[in-house]
Design an enzyme around this catalytic site. Structure first.
Site, PDB file in Angstrom:
ATOM      1  N   GLY A  18      21.410  22.385 -28.868  1.00 28.81           N
ATOM      2  CA  GLY A  18      20.007  23.335 -28.622  1.00 28.81           C
ATOM      3  C   GLY A  18      19.382  23.996 -30.038  1.00 28.81           C
ATOM      4  O   GLY A  18      18.342  24.201 -29.734  1.00 28.81           O
ATOM      5  N   PRO A  62      23.329  15.532 -29.939  1.00 25.72           N
ATOM      6  CA  PRO A  62      22.238  14.891 -30.596  1.00 25.72           C
ATOM      7  C   PRO A  62      20.945  16.043 -30.961  1.00 25.72           C
ATOM      8  O   PRO A  62      20.195  15.886 -31.662  1.00 25.72           O
ATOM      9  CB  PRO A  62      21.731  13.888 -29.530  1.00 25.72           C
ATOM     10  N   TYR A 112      37.547  18.309 -20.909  1.00 27.56           N
ATOM     11  CA  TYR A 112      36.596  19.200 -20.633  1.00 27.56           C
ATOM     12  C   TYR A 112      36.805  19.976 -19.239  1.00 27.56           C
ATOM     13  O   TYR A 112      36.861  19.531 -18.355  1.00 27.56           O
ATOM     14  CB  TYR A 112      35.305  18.399 -20.367  1.00 27.56           C
TER      15      TYR A 112
HETATM   16  N1  LIG Z   1      33.602  13.651 -29.023  1.00 29.25           N
HETATM   17  C1  LIG Z   1      33.345  15.023 -29.190  1.00 29.25           C
HETATM   18  O1  LIG Z   1      34.379  15.382 -30.033  1.00 29.25           O
HETATM   19  C2  LIG Z   1      32.418  15.692 -28.745  1.00 29.25           C
HETATM   20  C3  LIG Z   1      32.035  16.924 -29.207  1.00 29.25           C
HETATM   21  C4  LIG Z   1      31.067  17.514 -28.646  1.00 29.25           C
HETATM   22  C5  LIG Z   1      30.213  17.101 -27.648  1.00 29.25           C
HETATM   23  N2  LIG Z   1      30.831  15.831 -27.162  1.00 29.25           N
HETATM   24  C6  LIG Z   1      29.802  15.239 -25.973  1.00 29.25           C
HETATM   25  O2  LIG Z   1      28.502  15.172 -26.556  1.00 29.25           O
HETATM   26  C7  LIG Z   1      27.644  15.677 -25.332  1.00 29.25           C
HETATM   27  C8  LIG Z   1      26.487  16.508 -26.003  1.00 29.25           C
HETATM   28  O3  LIG Z   1      26.920  17.126 -26.839  1.00 29.25           O
HETATM   29  P1  LIG Z   1      26.731  19.019 -26.886  1.00 29.25           P
HETATM   30  O4  LIG Z   1      26.574  19.373 -25.308  1.00 29.25           O
HETATM   31  O5  LIG Z   1      27.568  19.647 -27.785  1.00 29.25           O
HETATM   32  O6  LIG Z   1      25.538  19.348 -27.592  1.00 29.25           O
HETATM   33  P2  LIG Z   1      23.644  18.929 -27.410  1.00 29.25           P
HETATM   34  O7  LIG Z   1      23.780  17.448 -26.379  1.00 29.25           O
HETATM   35  O8  LIG Z   1      23.138  18.603 -28.777  1.00 29.25           O
HETATM   36  O9  LIG Z   1      22.996  20.093 -26.637  1.00 29.25           O
HETATM   37  C9  LIG Z   1      23.308  20.570 -25.255  1.00 29.25           C
HETATM   38  C10 LIG Z   1      22.480  21.406 -24.885  1.00 29.25           C
HETATM   39  O10 LIG Z   1      21.170  21.630 -25.456  1.00 29.25           O
HETATM   40  C11 LIG Z   1      20.326  22.276 -24.540  1.00 29.25           C
HETATM   41  N3  LIG Z   1      19.308  21.149 -24.103  1.00 29.25           N
HETATM   42  C12 LIG Z   1      19.563  20.052 -23.425  1.00 29.25           C
HETATM   43  N4  LIG Z   1      18.328  19.451 -23.268  1.00 29.25           N
HETATM   44  C13 LIG Z   1      17.437  20.158 -23.604  1.00 29.25           C
HETATM   45  C14 LIG Z   1      16.215  19.969 -23.621  1.00 29.25           C
HETATM   46  N5  LIG Z   1      15.293  18.813 -23.077  1.00 29.25           N
HETATM   47  N6  LIG Z   1      15.192  21.126 -23.966  1.00 29.25           N
HETATM   48  C15 LIG Z   1      15.810  22.220 -24.360  1.00 29.25           C
HETATM   49  N7  LIG Z   1      17.328  22.158 -24.597  1.00 29.25           N
HETATM   50  C16 LIG Z   1      18.001  21.310 -24.122  1.00 29.25           C
HETATM   51  C17 LIG Z   1      21.055  22.690 -23.285  1.00 29.25           C
HETATM   52  O11 LIG Z   1      21.495  24.020 -23.633  1.00 29.25           O
HETATM   53  P3  LIG Z   1      20.546  25.440 -23.377  1.00 29.25           P
HETATM   54  O12 LIG Z   1      19.638  25.044 -22.264  1.00 29.25           O
HETATM   55  O13 LIG Z   1      21.702  26.311 -22.676  1.00 29.25           O
HETATM   56  O14 LIG Z   1      20.167  25.875 -24.455  1.00 29.25           O
HETATM   57  C18 LIG Z   1      22.355  21.943 -23.221  1.00 29.25           C
HETATM   58  O15 LIG Z   1      23.394  22.401 -22.725  1.00 29.25           O
HETATM   59  C19 LIG Z   1      28.769  16.685 -24.644  1.00 29.25           C
HETATM   60  O16 LIG Z   1      28.436  17.233 -23.254  1.00 29.25           O
HETATM   61  C20 LIG Z   1      29.926  15.781 -24.596  1.00 29.25           C
HETATM   62  O17 LIG Z   1      30.170  14.886 -23.558  1.00 29.25           O
HETATM   63  C21 LIG Z   1      31.651  15.245 -27.672  1.00 29.25           C
END
Ligand SMILES: NC(=O)c1ccc[n+]([C@@H]2O[C@H](COP(=O)([O-])OP(=O)(O)OC[C@H]3O[C@@H](n4cnc5c(N)ncnc54)[C@H](OP(=O)(O)O)[C@@H]3O)[C@@H](O)[C@H]2O)c1
Length: 312
Positions: A193, A189, A48
């Site tokens: 977004g 999860p 990252y």
């Molecule tokens: N192991 C792997 O291959 C892998 C792959 C992907 C991710 N990950 C890990 O999983 C974590 C989470 O996944 P992700 O970041 O892909 O997706 P996510 O957690 O589903 O979505 C995060 C995004 O959703 C929005 N958000 C967050 N909380 C919110 C709320 N309360 N209300 C409204 N919008 C909200 C924000 O974007 P906006 O405000 O800009 O809309 C935020 O950047 C990553 O940070 C990483 O650590 C691991």
């Protein structure tokens, strides 16, 4: 491990388009507030921002090491044992910790035998650099094989899991974790977004999410039933759709959700989702809406994604 953790891919900032100030200030504030609110799982990875996320987490936990459960990942380019060992030590240095609480193999590597990868993990654990070992994006068979090679529990598998992406249910991962005292760490999860019910065809996010087929206009349209269910359940709890999406994820047994956050306010909302108790009926309604959600993906989505990104 707290049921809601904090994902920090966003701290690599460039991929998410949140800017420099986010990395330098907001990221630190987000981690501090997370720890204040009892969120202890901080998930990062060497990939990252090519170390930027790990460094930001390291800065943020300064003086508060014991409040945090630090999870990071090795990106398995050539994961032979000495390389895994060296990369684990480098991550610990960037994080400024003696011991990484959970060290995960970010993705399967079909070319390097698992025995080599797990030998690297074993050396790190024996040296005290790593407390627990996990994997990510592994199938159930490969997770079991990793554990057989390791000779002791590979405690977690980090996979994409949400109301929008249910493959781990179909592939037996959720059941395996629930039955065997293992953990599924649910990444994305909120489906990045999509489940926050704030994006539509005229207002889809860019950056790394421009490549996420869920944000294609056709899929935003197909998500109508699911988003409606989230909105309606949210209303009865005086909560937001995003909070309900998280509450649904952590209602599964032995699951930790690690949403990322673009602001402290979002982090606070996500932390509060741990206190929402869905009823069985609400759970069933959301699950049915999720079952009915059938987004286009893979080869069917690719031409549309390419068209979206190219201005012709
Ligand atoms: N192991 C792997 O291959 C892998 C792959 C992907 C991710 N990950 C890990 O999983 C974590 C989470 O996944 P992700 O970041 O892909 O997706 P996510 O957690 O589903 O979505 C995060 C995004 O959703 C929005 N958000 C967050 N909380 C919110 C709320 N309360 N209300 C409204 N919008 C909200 C924000 O974007 P906006 O405000 O800009 O809309 C935020 O950047 C990553 O940070 C990483 O650590 C691991």
């Amino acid at each position: 491990m707290s049921a809601i953790g904090l994902g920090t891919w966003q701290f690599g900032s460039m991929e998410w388009g949140y800017g420099k100030e986010y990395l330098e200030k907001d990221a630190i504030d987000i981690v501090h507030r997370a720890l204040d609110l009892g969120i202890n799982v901080l998930d990062t990875a060497e990939i990252y921002g090519f170390g930027k996320s790990e460094r930001a987490v390291g800065r943020a936990i300064d003086g508060r090491r014991d409040d945090a459960f630090i999870a990071t990942k090795v990106f398995p380019v050539l994961p032979i044992a000495p390389v895994v060992e060296q990369r684990g030590r480098a991550s610990a240095r960037r994080l400024r910790v003696e011991t990484i609480d959970l060290y995960q193999i970010h993705q399967p590597n079909a070319l390097v035998p698992l025995s080599q990868q797990m030998e690297g993990m074993r050396r790190l654990q024996q040296a005290g650099v790593v407390r627990h070992v996990g994997v990510s994006n592994f199938s159930l068979d490969r997770w079991r094989a990793a554990e057989a090679e390791f000779g002791s529990p590979v405690i977690s598998n980090q996979v994409q899991y949400s109301l929008a992406v249910r493959a781990p249910d179909r592939k037996g991962l959720m059941q395996h974790a629930a039955d065997n005292e293992r953990i599924v760490i649910a990444y994305s999860p909120l489906a990045q977004g999509f489940l926050a019910a704030k994006y539509d065809a005229t207002n889809a996010p860019g950056g790394v999410r421009a490549a996420n087929s869920l944000f294609l206009p056709e899929n935003l349209e197909r998500g109508h039933e699911l988003i409606t269910a989230l909105r309606e359940v949210a209303k009865t709890h005086d909560a937001t759709p995003a909070q309900i999406a998280l509450a649904w994820v952590i209602r599964r047994k032995n699951v930790v959700a690690i949403p990322g956050a673009s602001s402290v306010a979002q982090l606070e909302k996500n932390a509060a989702a741990a206190d929402i108790e869905l009823t069985d009926d609400e759970d069933a309604r959301l699950t049915t809406a999720s079952d009915n959600f059938n987004p286009i993906s893979g080869p069917r989505a690719l031409p549309k994604l390419l068209r979206k990104r190219l201005p012709f």
